[in-house]
Scaffold this motif. Structure first.
Motif, PDB file in Angstrom:
ATOM      1  N   TYR A 162       8.834 -26.157  -0.972  1.00  0.00           N
ATOM      2  CA  TYR A 162       9.403 -27.321  -0.293  1.00  0.00           C
ATOM      3  C   TYR A 162      10.927 -27.227  -0.275  1.00  0.00           C
ATOM      4  CZ  TYR A 162      10.656 -32.291   0.365  1.00  0.00           C
ATOM      5  OH  TYR A 162      11.195 -33.474   0.795  1.00  0.00           O
ATOM      6  N   VAL A 163      11.524 -26.893  -1.418  1.00  0.00           N
ATOM      7  CA  VAL A 163      12.983 -26.808  -1.502  1.00  0.00           C
ATOM      8  C   VAL A 163      13.520 -25.772  -0.526  1.00  0.00           C
ATOM      9  CG1 VAL A 163      14.919 -26.136  -2.984  1.00  0.00           C
ATOM     10  CG2 VAL A 163      13.139 -27.664  -3.862  1.00  0.00           C
ATOM     11  N   ILE A 164      12.911 -24.593  -0.527  1.00  0.00           N
ATOM     12  CA  ILE A 164      13.369 -23.545   0.391  1.00  0.00           C
ATOM     13  C   ILE A 164      13.188 -24.003   1.833  1.00  0.00           C
ATOM     14  CG2 ILE A 164      13.006 -21.185   1.159  1.00  0.00           C
ATOM     15  CD1 ILE A 164      14.350 -21.481  -1.615  1.00  0.00           C
ATOM     16  N   GLY A 165      12.064 -24.651   2.111  1.00  0.00           N
ATOM     17  CA  GLY A 165      11.856 -25.176   3.455  1.00  0.00           C
ATOM     18  C   GLY A 165      12.910 -26.196   3.837  1.00  0.00           C
ATOM     19  N   ALA A 166      13.289 -27.056   2.892  1.00  0.00           N
ATOM     20  CA  ALA A 166      14.301 -28.077   3.151  1.00  0.00           C
ATOM     21  C   ALA A 166      15.657 -27.453   3.455  1.00  0.00           C
ATOM     22  CB  ALA A 166      14.414 -29.017   1.948  1.00  0.00           C
ATOM     23  N   VAL A 167      16.010 -26.419   2.700  1.00  0.00           N
ATOM     24  CA  VAL A 167      17.289 -25.745   2.928  1.00  0.00           C
ATOM     25  C   VAL A 167      17.290 -25.070   4.296  1.00  0.00           C
ATOM     26  CG1 VAL A 167      18.757 -23.844   2.131  1.00  0.00           C
ATOM     27  CG2 VAL A 167      17.797 -25.457   0.479  1.00  0.00           C
ATOM     28  N   LEU A 168      16.187 -24.411   4.635  1.00  0.00           N
ATOM     29  CA  LEU A 168      16.101 -23.762   5.945  1.00  0.00           C
ATOM     30  C   LEU A 168      16.077 -24.788   7.071  1.00  0.00           C
ATOM     31  CD1 LEU A 168      13.530 -20.939   5.103  1.00  0.00           C
ATOM     32  CD2 LEU A 168      15.960 -20.649   5.611  1.00  0.00           C
ATOM     33  N   LEU A 169      15.394 -25.894   6.846  1.00  0.00           N
ATOM     34  CA  LEU A 169      15.350 -26.977   7.836  1.00  0.00           C
ATOM     35  C   LEU A 169      16.757 -27.399   8.217  1.00  0.00           C
ATOM     36  CD1 LEU A 169      13.162 -29.252   8.973  1.00  0.00           C
ATOM     37  CD2 LEU A 169      14.258 -30.654   7.236  1.00  0.00           C
ATOM     38  N   HIS A 170      17.595 -27.581   7.199  1.00  0.00           N
ATOM     39  CA  HIS A 170      18.976 -27.994   7.445  1.00  0.00           C
ATOM     40  C   HIS A 170      19.789 -26.854   8.045  1.00  0.00           C
ATOM     41  CE1 HIS A 170      22.873 -29.901   6.834  1.00  0.00           C
ATOM     42  NE2 HIS A 170      23.265 -28.818   6.182  1.00  0.00           N
ATOM     43  N   ALA A 171      19.664 -25.659   7.482  1.00  0.00           N
ATOM     44  CA  ALA A 171      20.481 -24.529   7.934  1.00  0.00           C
ATOM     45  C   ALA A 171      20.219 -24.202   9.401  1.00  0.00           C
ATOM     46  CB  ALA A 171      20.216 -23.307   7.054  1.00  0.00           C
ATOM     47  N   ARG A 172      18.966 -24.330   9.836  1.00  0.00           N
ATOM     48  CA  ARG A 172      18.618 -23.996  11.214  1.00  0.00           C
ATOM     49  C   ARG A 172      18.603 -25.225  12.119  1.00  0.00           C
ATOM     50  NH1 ARG A 172      20.484 -19.643  11.873  1.00  0.00           N
ATOM     51  NH2 ARG A 172      19.580 -19.873  13.968  1.00  0.00           N
ATOM     52  N   ALA A 173      19.078 -26.369  11.623  1.00  0.00           N
ATOM     53  CA  ALA A 173      19.295 -27.586  12.419  1.00  0.00           C
ATOM     54  C   ALA A 173      18.021 -28.099  13.088  1.00  0.00           C
ATOM     55  CB  ALA A 173      20.379 -27.334  13.471  1.00  0.00           C
ATOM     56  N   PHE A 174      16.886 -27.967  12.411  1.00  0.00           N
ATOM     57  CA  PHE A 174      15.636 -28.440  13.010  1.00  0.00           C
ATOM     58  C   PHE A 174      15.631 -29.944  13.295  1.00  0.00           C
ATOM     59  CE2 PHE A 174      13.781 -24.358  11.539  1.00  0.00           C
ATOM     60  CZ  PHE A 174      13.192 -23.980  12.732  1.00  0.00           C
ATOM     61  N   PRO A 175      16.180 -30.802  12.425  1.00  0.00           N
ATOM     62  CA  PRO A 175      16.179 -32.228  12.779  1.00  0.00           C
ATOM     63  C   PRO A 175      16.923 -32.517  14.087  1.00  0.00           C
ATOM     64  CG  PRO A 175      16.589 -31.961  10.440  1.00  0.00           C
ATOM     65  CD  PRO A 175      16.661 -30.586  11.038  1.00  0.00           C
ATOM     66  N   GLU A 176      18.077 -31.888  14.276  1.00  0.00           N
ATOM     67  CA  GLU A 176      18.827 -32.086  15.511  1.00  0.00           C
ATOM     68  C   GLU A 176      18.064 -31.566  16.723  1.00  0.00           C
ATOM     69  OE1 GLU A 176      22.028 -31.338  12.309  1.00  0.00           O
ATOM     70  OE2 GLU A 176      19.936 -30.833  12.689  1.00  0.00           O
ATOM     71  N   ARG A 182      14.415 -36.246  23.419  1.00  0.00           N
ATOM     72  CA  ARG A 182      15.242 -36.720  24.539  1.00  0.00           C
ATOM     73  C   ARG A 182      15.098 -35.850  25.775  1.00  0.00           C
ATOM     74  NH1 ARG A 182      19.142 -36.672  20.277  1.00  0.00           N
ATOM     75  NH2 ARG A 182      20.166 -34.889  21.290  1.00  0.00           N
ATOM     76  N   HIS A 183      14.284 -34.768  25.664  1.00  0.00           N
ATOM     77  CA  HIS A 183      14.134 -33.781  26.743  1.00  0.00           C
ATOM     78  C   HIS A 183      15.491 -33.155  27.081  1.00  0.00           C
ATOM     79  CE1 HIS A 183      10.116 -35.629  28.384  1.00  0.00           C
ATOM     80  NE2 HIS A 183      10.159 -35.550  27.050  1.00  0.00           N
ATOM     81  N   GLU A 184      16.259 -32.884  26.034  1.00  0.00           N
ATOM     82  CA  GLU A 184      17.615 -32.380  26.201  1.00  0.00           C
ATOM     83  C   GLU A 184      17.697 -30.957  25.673  1.00  0.00           C
ATOM     84  OE1 GLU A 184      22.168 -33.512  24.725  1.00  0.00           O
ATOM     85  OE2 GLU A 184      20.509 -34.897  24.381  1.00  0.00           O
ATOM     86  N   TRP A 185      18.243 -30.059  26.470  1.00  0.00           N
ATOM     87  CA  TRP A 185      18.389 -28.648  26.118  1.00  0.00           C
ATOM     88  C   TRP A 185      19.739 -28.464  25.436  1.00  0.00           C
ATOM     89  CZ3 TRP A 185      15.040 -24.541  26.667  1.00  0.00           C
ATOM     90  CH2 TRP A 185      15.559 -23.254  26.537  1.00  0.00           C
ATOM     91  N   ILE A 186      19.719 -28.318  24.107  1.00  0.00           N
ATOM     92  CA  ILE A 186      20.968 -28.128  23.378  1.00  0.00           C
ATOM     93  C   ILE A 186      20.896 -26.855  22.549  1.00  0.00           C
ATOM     94  CG2 ILE A 186      21.346 -30.632  23.214  1.00  0.00           C
ATOM     95  CD1 ILE A 186      20.630 -30.384  20.216  1.00  0.00           C
ATOM     96  N   ARG A 187      22.038 -26.325  22.252  1.00  0.00           N
ATOM     97  CA  ARG A 187      22.118 -25.149  21.381  1.00  0.00           C
ATOM     98  C   ARG A 187      23.046 -25.483  20.221  1.00  0.00           C
ATOM     99  NH1 ARG A 187      22.353 -20.035  25.656  1.00  0.00           N
ATOM    100  NH2 ARG A 187      20.120 -20.156  26.232  1.00  0.00           N
ATOM    101  N   VAL A 188      22.490 -25.363  19.016  1.00  0.00           N
ATOM    102  CA  VAL A 188      23.214 -25.722  17.803  1.00  0.00           C
ATOM    103  C   VAL A 188      23.462 -24.452  16.993  1.00  0.00           C
ATOM    104  CG1 VAL A 188      23.175 -27.117  15.696  1.00  0.00           C
ATOM    105  CG2 VAL A 188      22.089 -27.972  17.790  1.00  0.00           C
ATOM    106  N   MET A 189      24.644 -24.328  16.451  1.00  0.00           N
ATOM    107  CA  MET A 189      24.963 -23.178  15.609  1.00  0.00           C
ATOM    108  C   MET A 189      24.323 -23.349  14.236  1.00  0.00           C
ATOM    109  SD  MET A 189      26.544 -20.259  15.418  1.00  0.00           S
ATOM    110  CE  MET A 189      27.785 -20.287  16.722  1.00  0.00           C
ATOM    111  N   GLY A 190      23.435 -22.417  13.870  1.00  0.00           N
ATOM    112  CA  GLY A 190      22.814 -22.463  12.555  1.00  0.00           C
ATOM    113  C   GLY A 190      23.745 -21.917  11.482  1.00  0.00           C
TER     114      GLY A 190
END
Length: 326
Positions: A113-127, A134-142
């Motif tokens: 879970y911890v590793i998943g949480a860190v990766l979740l944040h690092a790869r900007a999955f919530p954003e 929103r059906h919005e095509w965005i690119r976020v820097m991981g």
């Protein structure tokens, strides 16, 4: 520990009933009984020597403690002791009742879970998930995990499982414990007294420590202020490790990059809690310990101790620091 050549009677909670066939096969001279939560204490329970406790109604547990006069040992299926208590409980402890925890059963899923949480944040999955809604095509820097620094509070079994996984991803893992004693899997370990100076180095901060009288509400506004504005905080320890007002202010003010919280001071978390709507914050309902292999790990932990019990040997999983409650 035996009567007329028979082994001890063991009570287990209903959610562990899946273990009964294995237990009865491995220990054919012992009795194993699943205790129902929704009915009064049965006569057949009263000669029990051992309880393997997971989810159990507190009133039922108090009744067992009061009425099972031959009870000698309780093993809880948890990593910490702080949630156990009550008048009957403390009275039986004073009378010599032994209680132990399951030291290995939940380490794997919590570490994953911890590793998943860190990766979740690092790869900007919530954003990215929000943009999808929103059906919005965005690119976020991981953010790269390789080359990052993780600060882990707690170098016990859970902390060590987190450490080697993070190290395998290329992170430098610094542990924090009371004395600075070295621990397997960590690049280095520092004493708790020195931890504040290390927060500015950390890209991820993991709370995996037991709740004690020394560390309750230790993670306060000064700690958030010391963290990188891009760092993520992951709490799989206890909710009361963190000052809630400081957490709310930090997340609303953009002081740190994100938070992933699995534990809370009040559980279930009330529907009107401020924590639900914090920005850049992921909440999970105390589920980090849940994993498909848990039942077999609980079985292995219990059998390791039950073998010792039958042999009259000292049990494992007792409190390491009784004066601090863990």
């Amino acid at each position: 520990m035996t009567v007329d050549g028979l082994g001890p009677h063991v009570l287990i909670t209903p959610n562990l009933a899946g273990l009964l066939p294995q237990l009865r096969q491995r220990y054919p001279h012992c009795r194993f009984t699943a205790v129902a939560d929704d009915e009064p204490i049965r006569e057949e329970y009263l000669d029990a020597e051992v309880v393997l406790r997971s989810a159990m109604n507190e009133d039922l547990f108090d009744a067992l403690l009061s009425k099972c006069h031959q009870l000698r040992w309780v093993q809880i299926t948890a990593a910490g002791f702080d949630w156990v208590g009550g008048e009957a409980w403390h009275r039986r402890l004073d009378e010599g009742l032994i209680y132990t925890r399951s030291p290995n059963s939940y380490n794997v899923p919590i570490a994953e879970y911890v590793i998943g949480a860190v990766l979740l944040h690092a790869r900007a999955f919530p954003e990215l998930a929000a943009a999808q809604q929103r059906h919005e095509w965005i690119r976020v820097m991981g953010q790269d995990v390789i080359g990052s620094t993780m600060l882990v509070f707690g170098t016990g079994a859970i902390g060590r499982e987190v450490a080697w996984r993070a190290e395998a991803l290329g992170a430098t893992v610094i542990g924090v414990n009371r004395t600075g004693a070295p621990a397997e899997g960590f690049t280095r370990v520092v004493p708790f007294a020195e931890h504040l100076a290390l927060l500015p180095e950390a890209d991820s901060v993991v709370l995996a420590m037991p709740l004690t009288s020394e560390n309750q509400y230790f993670f306060d506004a000064a700690h958030f202020a010391a963290m990188k504005d891009s760092a993520v905080l992951v709490n799989v320890g206890r909710g009361a490790l963190i000052v809630e007002d400081a957490l709310v202010d930090a997340m609303r003010g953009g002081v740190i990059g994100g938070a992933v919280l699995d534990v809370f001071e009040q559980e279930p978390l009330p529907a009107d809690s401020r924590l639900w709507d914090l920005p850049r914050t992921v909440l999970t309902p105390h589920t980090s310990f849940r994993g498909s292999g848990n039942l077999q790990r609980l079985y292995a932990d219990f059998c390791a101790n039950f073998d010792r019990y039958l042999a009259g040997e000292q049990l494992i999983g007792t409190k390491r620091q009784p004066d601090l409650g863990y």
